[in-house]
Design a protein around this motif. Structure first.
Motif: not given
Length: 455
Positions: A369-376, A35-48
């Motif tokens: 945190l990964a997408e909006h703080v440490f990523g930038p 299910l985790g792979l399905w969500v990442l494949d479908r959305t590409g969204d780490v937060t999702a």
């Protein structure tokens, strides 16, 4: 008609129950990973993705508020049977939606919440029953066996899920999950699970009174508070942040196979640790082992974040798996040896509730945190790109690596600080060992030594 009657007792029952749950957990683990792979494949969204993990984890902790008192008053074998069946219901719901091409991400959130509530009953019931199935001097070995079986699950689930998912999709993964569920039910039906004294139920205490009694039991024994604080803080740092970001981090420089290798490395480390604990039983002073193993896990987390290199990252995850599982195994033994048998369900549930809530907080905040703080900060031109980036690499995805490094260093610091505080380091000396009085389901129940609470 085939009639199944209980035929496993004592340690044989423990191994039957542990084996059944092991098989079932492999199926559930395959479904979660798929299910985790399905969500990442479908959305590409780490937060999702991390929200999906949060939906799976938080209900386990919240439900534990009521699970402990219920486990201590209900028949534990039937509790595990019904809980396993209840946990499989949402999987059936998701499978039907998938087969009809109607499955969306929000469906998974609902299903995982229900699954988490049902699953919350299984572990407290099993762990609370263990001291009544296994002799006191064998608890360390039993804990090692449990950890070892869970480790094999962590190894096999990703390895089996990835080829099935890539070749056949989620449908076959669901089918395997249902088959493993049936095996766990057979193991439960064939096992005798002793029941402790039910002085609280007999005294007419309410569930809320029993919960308060379990809470008070811990508060009145300060060493238990020290232990709970240390383990809860550790759950936030490494299983929380680390579990949430492991797969996205692997996919940032590898593929689905690389993600499976990374998760399998954790399982291998856990397996080695569990085998060592099963054979050895752990050090005589278990708290020394807990602090040392947690510090080792923290160093492993630092290794994970150093480079975009799969072998190095897998080695770091191996170290995390070894250290963390060894520490948690010894933590389990302390509670089983030091807490009274007829409150184990309540105190285990409080442990689970606090640990899962801490882990849930880490999982929920890791993605943002990964997408909006440490990523930038780690992106080209970011504030840390020229400094930290020169050591661990530049790119928004390296923000996840930096979270691993910070979490690992914090875990090492927590272990070292705890080693310097004598009440934590020597907490076992202040708690007497308990002598459980096992009884069969059909036998008479001994009188509890605990005074029932009043409303």
């Amino acid at each position: 008609m085939i009639h199944l009657s209980p035929r496993f007792a004592g340690e044989r029952a423990f191994y039957a129950l542990a084996g059944g749950q092991f098989v079932s957990t492999i199926g559930s683990g395959m479904t979660r990973f798929g299910l985790g792979l399905w969500v990442l494949d479908r959305t590409g969204d780490v937060t999702a993705y991390t929200t999906l993990l949060f939906a799976a984890i938080l209900p386990l902790g919240v439900a534990s508020l009521l699970v402990g008192p219920l486990v201590d008053r209900w028949n534990r074998r039937w509790t595990m049977i019904i809980a396993n069946a209840g946990a499989s219901g949402p999987t059936l719901f998701v499978a039907l939606l998938y087969y009809t091409d109607a499955l969306t991400v929000w469906h998974l959130y609902i299903a995982l919440v229900v699954n988490g509530i049902a699953s919350a009953f299984i572990l407290p019931a099993l762990e609370a029953s263990t001291p009544m199935l296994v002799k006191p001097d064998r608890l360390g070995n039993a804990s090692g066996v449990t950890a070892m079986l869970q480790s094999v699950d962590a190894i096999l689930s990703p390895i089996l899920a990835v080829p099935l998912y890539l070749t056949f999709g989620l449908g076959v993964v669901f089918a395997v999950d249902f088959a493993t569920f049936a095996i766990s039910i057979v193991a439960l039906v064939l096992s005798i699970v002793p029941q402790p004294a039910r002085v609280l139920e007999e005294a007419g205490a309410s569930i809320w009174s029993e919960f308060r009694f379990g809470f008070r039991y811990i508060v009145e024994r300060r060493p238990f508070l020290y232990l709970i604080f240390f383990v809860t803080a550790s759950m936030l740092l490494m299983p929380g942040f680390g579990y949430a970001l492991a797969t996205p981090l692997a996919l940032s420089f590898s593929n689905e196979t690389g993600a499976a290798v990374m998760m399998t490395s954790f399982g291998v480390g856990s397996l080695v640790s569990g085998a060592l604990l099963a054979v050895w039983g752990g050090p005589k002073r278990r708290m020394d082992g807990i602090l040392g193993a947690m510090a080792l896990a923290g160093l492993g987390a630092v290794v994970v974040g150093l480079r975009e290199n799969l072998p190095l990252t897998a080695a770091g995850v191996f170290i995390i798996g070894f250290g963390f599982v060894f520490a948690i195994g010894l933590n389990r033994v302390i509670w089983q040896a030091k807490a009274a048998p007829d409150v184990l369900g309540r105190v285990f549930s409080l442990r689970v509730m606090l640990g899962v809530c801490a882990m849930s907080l880490g999982v929920l905040t890791a993605g943002p945190l990964a997408e909006h703080v440490f990523g930038p900060l780690m992106a080209p031109g970011g504030s840390l790109a020229d400094s930290v980036g020169s050591f661990i690499g530049v790119g928004a995805e390296r923000g996840m690596a930096l979270i691993y490094i910070i979490s690992g260093m914090s875990l090492v610091g927590l272990a070292v600080a705890s080693l310097m505080i004598r009440p934590i380091w020597r907490l076992e000396d202040a708690l007497p060992d308990q002598e459980p009085q096992p009884v069969t389901e059909a036998g008479s129940e001994p009188q509890s030594q605990l005074k029932p609470p009043t409303d």
